[in-house]
Design an enzyme around this catalytic site. Structure first.
Site, PDB file in Angstrom:
ATOM      1  N   LEU A 111      -2.847 -26.807 -56.308  1.00 44.38           N
ATOM      2  CA  LEU A 111      -2.935 -27.280 -54.927  1.00 44.38           C
ATOM      3  C   LEU A 111      -3.405 -28.728 -54.886  1.00 44.38           C
ATOM      4  CD1 LEU A 111      -4.446 -24.118 -53.221  1.00 44.38           C
ATOM      5  CD2 LEU A 111      -2.054 -24.740 -53.540  1.00 44.38           C
ATOM      6  N   HIS A 112      -2.469 -29.642 -55.000  1.00 46.41           N
ATOM      7  CA  HIS A 112      -2.780 -31.069 -54.969  1.00 46.41           C
ATOM      8  C   HIS A 112      -2.510 -31.626 -53.574  1.00 46.41           C
ATOM      9  CE1 HIS A 112       1.541 -31.841 -55.287  1.00 46.41           C
ATOM     10  NE2 HIS A 112       1.555 -30.923 -56.245  1.00 46.41           N
TER      11      HIS A 112
END
Length: 88
Positions: A14-15
């Site tokens: 989850l960037h």
């Protein structure tokens, strides 16, 4: 309230770019969408909340959906994660 465990499947986790995609989709729902992690709630309608989970490939995230469209919101989150957000 609905609770679902969802696995992070994409390689990069989850960037920030994915956080923007998630928040854009989640704001379509009236229900609250939270991730519970080590006793802390992270708001999945907020970029900071998404990135704060520090979700990596293989992590299991526990979601809580609460509101009038919670079932639809839960299904939408599952679909986003299953699609790997368009990544590998």
């Amino acid at each position: 309230m609905i609770t679902r465990d969802i696995i992070v499947q994409n390689e990069l986790g989850l960037h920030i770019r994915i956080a923007g995609t998630i928040v854009k989709e989640m704001k379509k729902f009236e229900s609250s969408i939270m991730v519970m992690q080590d006793g802390t709630a992270h708001n999945f309608k907020n970029v900071t909340g998404v990135v704060s989970t520090n979700g990596k490939k293989g992590d299991v995230l526990t979601f809580e959906f609460d509101g009038p469209d919670e079932e639809c919101a839960a299904d939408a989150v599952e679909e986003l994660f299953a699609s790997k957000f368009g990544e590998r």
